[in-house]
Design an enzyme around this catalytic site. Sequence first.
Site, mmCIF file in Angstrom:
data_model
loop_
_atom_site.group_PDB
_atom_site.id
_atom_site.type_symbol
_atom_site.label_atom_id
_atom_site.label_comp_id
_atom_site.label_asym_id
_atom_site.label_seq_id
_atom_site.Cartn_x
_atom_site.Cartn_y
_atom_site.Cartn_z
ATOM 1 N N TYR A 179 0.863 -1.185 0.000
ATOM 2 C CA TYR A 179 0.000 0.000 0.000
ATOM 3 C C TYR A 179 0.895 1.228 0.000
ATOM 4 C CZ TYR A 179 -3.485 3.380 1.683
ATOM 5 O OH TYR A 179 -4.324 4.458 1.814
ATOM 6 N N ASP A 204 9.316 2.615 -0.292
ATOM 7 C CA ASP A 204 8.304 3.352 0.467
ATOM 8 C C ASP A 204 8.555 3.060 1.942
ATOM 9 O OD1 ASP A 204 6.132 4.282 1.812
ATOM 10 O OD2 ASP A 204 4.640 3.503 0.408
ATOM 11 N N LYS A 254 4.893 9.744 8.565
ATOM 12 C CA LYS A 254 4.644 9.330 9.943
ATOM 13 C C LYS A 254 5.687 9.853 10.941
ATOM 14 C CE LYS A 254 2.055 5.250 8.438
ATOM 15 N NZ LYS A 254 0.640 5.414 8.648
HETATM 16 N N1 HOZ Z 1 -3.369 3.624 5.956
HETATM 17 C C1 HOZ Z 1 -3.242 3.500 7.371
HETATM 18 C C2 HOZ Z 1 -2.853 2.131 7.760
HETATM 19 N N2 HOZ Z 1 -1.734 1.571 7.122
HETATM 20 C C3 HOZ Z 1 -4.512 3.865 8.078
HETATM 21 C C4 HOZ Z 1 -4.480 5.254 8.498
HETATM 22 C C5 HOZ Z 1 -5.594 5.677 9.469
HETATM 23 O O1 HOZ Z 1 -6.688 5.149 9.418
HETATM 24 O O2 HOZ Z 1 -5.349 6.574 10.251
#
Ligand code: HOZ
Length: 431
Positions: free
Chosen positions: A144, A239, A267
């Site tokens: 992802y 990534d 992050k």
């Molecule tokens: N894409 C995030 C997990 N890999 C989720 C982000 C969220 O819901 O804060």
Amino acid sequence: MQNKQSVAAFERAQKCIPGGVNSPVRAFKSVGMNPVFVKKAKGTTITDLDGNQYIDCLASWGPMLFGHAHERILQAISDAAVNGTSFGAPSQYETEMAERIVRMVPSIEMVRMVSSGTEATMSAIRLARGFTGREAFVKFAGNYHGHGDSFLIKAGSGAMTLGIPNSPGITKGTAKDTLMAEYNNLASVEALFREKGNEIAAVILEPVAGNMGVVVPTKEFLQGLRDLTTKYGALLIFDEVITGFRLAKGGAQEYFGILPDLTTLGKIIGGGLPVGAYGGRKEIMEMMAPVGPVYQAGTLSGNPLAMAAGIAMLSMIEETPDLYSEMERKAAKLEAGILENLKKTGIKGVINRVGSMMTLFFTDAPQVNNLDEAMTADTARYAAYFKQSLESGIYLAPSQFECLFVSYAHTDEEIDSMIAANLLALKQLEN
Ligand code: HOZ
């Protein structure tokens, strides 16, 4: 567990926010529960609206290496805020942040700040296309890279959790340039290069997958991708939005000793504020406007509050010599405890772990090395496990296909509580 206030808050939110949430997995849909609404978080403790407290194993999906509301980060944000919250003009915060990233991440010579991991990956792919003059790129099933159009094909994370890995709204034209390969399967990438080698701008991957649950790459796989991309003149993009500053000061590239051409970050570099970044070799990065012709911009890029929080976070990382060894020790202890519990209860499972990130897959399969193997996991079983863990005061990711994050702030007593709660939850599954 009392949850009246969270239920009421969710009902209210659903009237004005689609699904009541601003990011889909948070709705707890795949675990069949009402989401917990957070009132506050401090250190490793989350307190919900009803006053329930949980040991946090989500860490805001990764960034909270030192726990929530850390004094140093709060101080940095408030010191910066008195001087203004957004300028849309350069400030020295941005240079200091860039200097730190360049110092810490082995392959990065220049870096550009953006406001989220999604922006970072979208920009990195555009840059790779601009640099190589090619349009296609290779992505791995179950990885992802945020919600940019071209990445939402066999995507992990929420898209996978909710069973919508290929989102409507992505045009055929966009989808055709995303070439799919299988994680940990170098032959699947070689085949694509043999067929379309001179059309491929880049190979992008999570150097440790975190969005189909944790899936660990073999060193040969990473090295093979490095060699293949070099041979065909394509760029290798790591990534590192999750792994950056988590596996090592220099991320997965330092951990595995393999250097990509471009890296995306997010992050942790924002200390919990909205930040992303992409960086790499100078000759590539200088393709970006205003030096070169590849365009990308943002009013909030390099925002002073986000930079201040991120600088505080990176300083703490550099000033904590036992950061990674301690996170490794605590995570290994947790893993050993869970393995022991699986043995005791006879529940079948696979734990994948690298450093402080891990996933317990409820599967009969002997190993989980790619998306197909991850998909063998019993998500109903994870839902029951999640619910029981929450009852025991442990806040896990509300999906089988995400990570558990151990932080430096977790105490040994908290790790013991997690192991005890895990045993209780596994026992419930038996019944
Ligand atoms: N894409 C995030 C997990 N890999 C989720 C982000 C969220 O819901 O804060």
